[in-house]
Design a protein around this motif. Structure first.
Motif, PDB file in Angstrom:
ATOM      1  N   UNK A  90      65.335  30.510  75.231  1.00 19.40           N
ATOM      2  CA  UNK A  90      64.662  29.216  75.154  1.00 19.40           C
ATOM      3  C   UNK A  90      65.013  28.573  73.819  1.00 19.40           C
ATOM      4  N   UNK A  91      65.593  27.394  73.856  1.00 19.03           N
ATOM      5  CA  UNK A  91      66.004  26.718  72.631  1.00 19.03           C
ATOM      6  C   UNK A  91      65.167  25.471  72.384  1.00 19.03           C
ATOM      7  N   UNK A  92      64.915  25.186  71.109  1.00 22.40           N
ATOM      8  CA  UNK A  92      64.117  24.019  70.727  1.00 22.40           C
ATOM      9  C   UNK A  92      64.804  23.250  69.611  1.00 22.40           C
ATOM     10  N   UNK A  93      64.649  21.937  69.663  1.00 24.92           N
ATOM     11  CA  UNK A  93      65.191  21.097  68.593  1.00 24.92           C
ATOM     12  C   UNK A  93      64.371  21.230  67.323  1.00 24.92           C
ATOM     13  N   UNK A  94      63.088  21.527  67.454  1.00 23.84           N
ATOM     14  CA  UNK A  94      62.195  21.701  66.309  1.00 23.84           C
ATOM     15  C   UNK A  94      62.478  23.058  65.658  1.00 23.84           C
ATOM     16  N   UNK A  95      62.853  23.094  64.369  1.00 30.66           N
ATOM     17  CA  UNK A  95      63.155  24.383  63.731  1.00 30.66           C
ATOM     18  C   UNK A  95      61.927  25.275  63.568  1.00 30.66           C
ATOM     19  N   UNK A  96      60.729  24.712  63.721  1.00 27.17           N
ATOM     20  CA  UNK A  96      59.506  25.499  63.553  1.00 27.17           C
ATOM     21  C   UNK A  96      58.858  25.872  64.886  1.00 27.17           C
ATOM     22  N   UNK A  97      59.512  25.532  65.985  1.00 25.44           N
ATOM     23  CA  UNK A  97      58.936  25.868  67.293  1.00 25.44           C
ATOM     24  C   UNK A  97      58.913  27.376  67.505  1.00 25.44           C
ATOM     25  N   UNK A  98      59.979  28.048  67.106  1.00 24.22           N
ATOM     26  CA  UNK A  98      60.034  29.511  67.160  1.00 24.22           C
ATOM     27  C   UNK A  98      60.394  30.036  65.774  1.00 24.22           C
ATOM     28  N   UNK A  99      59.547  30.896  65.224  1.00 23.84           N
ATOM     29  CA  UNK A  99      59.823  31.519  63.932  1.00 23.84           C
ATOM     30  C   UNK A  99      59.468  33.003  64.029  1.00 23.84           C
ATOM     31  N   UNK A 100      60.079  33.845  63.192  1.00 19.39           N
ATOM     32  CA  UNK A 100      59.809  35.286  63.269  1.00 19.39           C
ATOM     33  C   UNK A 100      58.355  35.646  62.981  1.00 19.39           C
ATOM     34  N   UNK A 101      57.591  34.757  62.332  1.00 19.22           N
ATOM     35  CA  UNK A 101      56.210  35.065  61.978  1.00 19.22           C
ATOM     36  C   UNK A 101      55.248  34.891  63.155  1.00 19.22           C
ATOM     37  N   UNK A 102      55.694  34.264  64.216  1.00 17.62           N
ATOM     38  CA  UNK A 102      54.817  33.995  65.345  1.00 17.62           C
ATOM     39  C   UNK A 102      54.601  35.248  66.196  1.00 17.62           C
ATOM     40  N   UNK A 103      53.459  35.270  66.898  1.00 23.24           N
ATOM     41  CA  UNK A 103      53.203  36.355  67.835  1.00 23.24           C
ATOM     42  C   UNK A 103      54.089  36.216  69.066  1.00 23.24           C
ATOM     43  N   UNK A 104      54.360  37.342  69.711  1.00 20.63           N
ATOM     44  CA  UNK A 104      55.290  37.318  70.853  1.00 20.63           C
ATOM     45  C   UNK A 104      54.680  37.890  72.130  1.00 20.63           C
ATOM     46  N   UNK A 105      53.376  38.166  72.127  1.00 18.60           N
ATOM     47  CA  UNK A 105      52.758  38.809  73.286  1.00 18.60           C
ATOM     48  C   UNK A 105      52.882  37.955  74.547  1.00 18.60           C
ATOM     49  N   UNK A 106      52.630  36.653  74.423  1.00 20.85           N
ATOM     50  CA  UNK A 106      52.677  35.785  75.597  1.00 20.85           C
ATOM     51  C   UNK A 106      54.100  35.681  76.153  1.00 20.85           C
ATOM     52  N   UNK A 107      55.079  35.604  75.256  1.00 23.67           N
ATOM     53  CA  UNK A 107      56.463  35.539  75.722  1.00 23.67           C
ATOM     54  C   UNK A 107      56.897  36.871  76.335  1.00 23.67           C
ATOM     55  N   UNK A 108      56.377  37.983  75.832  1.00 22.87           N
ATOM     56  CA  UNK A 108      56.675  39.282  76.443  1.00 22.87           C
ATOM     57  C   UNK A 108      56.103  39.341  77.856  1.00 22.87           C
TER      58      UNK A 108
END
Length: 239
Positions: A206-224
């Motif tokens: 999943x790609x986003x134009x916003x550089x802050x839409x996905x960052x390593x600091x975010x939780x990933x449970x929902x995407x998992x």
């Protein structure tokens, strides 16, 4: 008696009665309490340390911090709830199509809109030729790569641990995956897919134009969770 002596002003009777009846109105008002404490310190002079005043200031500072924390926790709870509802809606929409081609095209359409991402691509490792007509029909969503491509893409060729969900910011997207959209991709979520024993892995990007839409600091449970549902849906088409 000196007739010019100053006489302390009296509180109006109705205000005095209201304070006596409801003292909590004064105690709960921080601005009023600060003014009373300041007036009390003036009457004591500069050589007296008011320990009660110091303790109250510290308690007020602690209360302010607790209130800030409380607001932050509530905001995070609302954000998590909104994210959960968003992923659930995307999962329901993803499972609507009954044929494989609409299923894949739906990913880059309504599912991407619900997740508020700008591009969704599926990468499958295969020994099959990507020039196959059936694959070319899905070229805007599907990319077929050689075995080993996914792990190399996730680790960027480094000896790094592999995770089911990788969130990262990028200078630009990979042309092989995003095609013409690669130039404006600034962050991406990479969901590694396991299609079962004896099958090569897949990757949902999943790609986003916003550089802050996905960052390593975010939780990933929902995407998992989303990746797990997608794996099971894909196994139906691959069986």
């Amino acid at each position: 008696m000196n007739s010019t002596a100053r006489i302390a002003p009296k509180i109006e009777d109705d205000l005095r009665e209201k304070i006596i009846e409801q003292p909590d109105l004064i105690l709960d008002d921080q601005d009023v309490m600060r003014a009373l404490i300041a007036a009390n310190e003036k009457t004591m002079g500069g050589n007296i340390v008011d320990l009660r005043g110091i303790a109250m200031e510290r308690l007020e500072a602690r209360l302010d911090r607790l209130e800030d924390t409380h607001r932050s926790v509530i905001a995070a709870a609302y954000e998590n709830l909104a994210g959960t509802n968003q992923v659930h809606r995307a999962v329901i929409r993803m499972l609507d199509p009954v044929d494989f081609e609409p299923f894949l095209h739906n990913l880059s359409g309504e599912v991407a809109d619900i997740l508020r991402v700008d591009a969704v691509r599926l990468v499958l490792e295969s020994v099959q030729n990507e020039d196959d007509p059936a694959i070319r029909k899905l070229g805007d969503v599907l990319h077929v790569a050689e075995p080993g491509f996914i792990d190399a893409y996730l680790t960027s060729g480094r000896n790094a641990p592999l995770r089911q969900v990788t969130l990262r910011q990028v200078q630009s997207g990979a042309g092989a995956i995003y095609g013409d959209a690669a130039g404006w991709i600034r962050s991406e979520a990479c969901l590694k897919l396991d299609f079962g024993a004896g099958r090569l892995p897949g990757l949902l990007v999943m790609g986003a134009e916003d550089p802050h839409h996905f960052t390593p600091q975010q939780g990933s449970d929902l995407l998992a969770f989303f990746a797990g549902v997608f794996e099971r849906a894909m196994r139906r088409w691959l069986s």
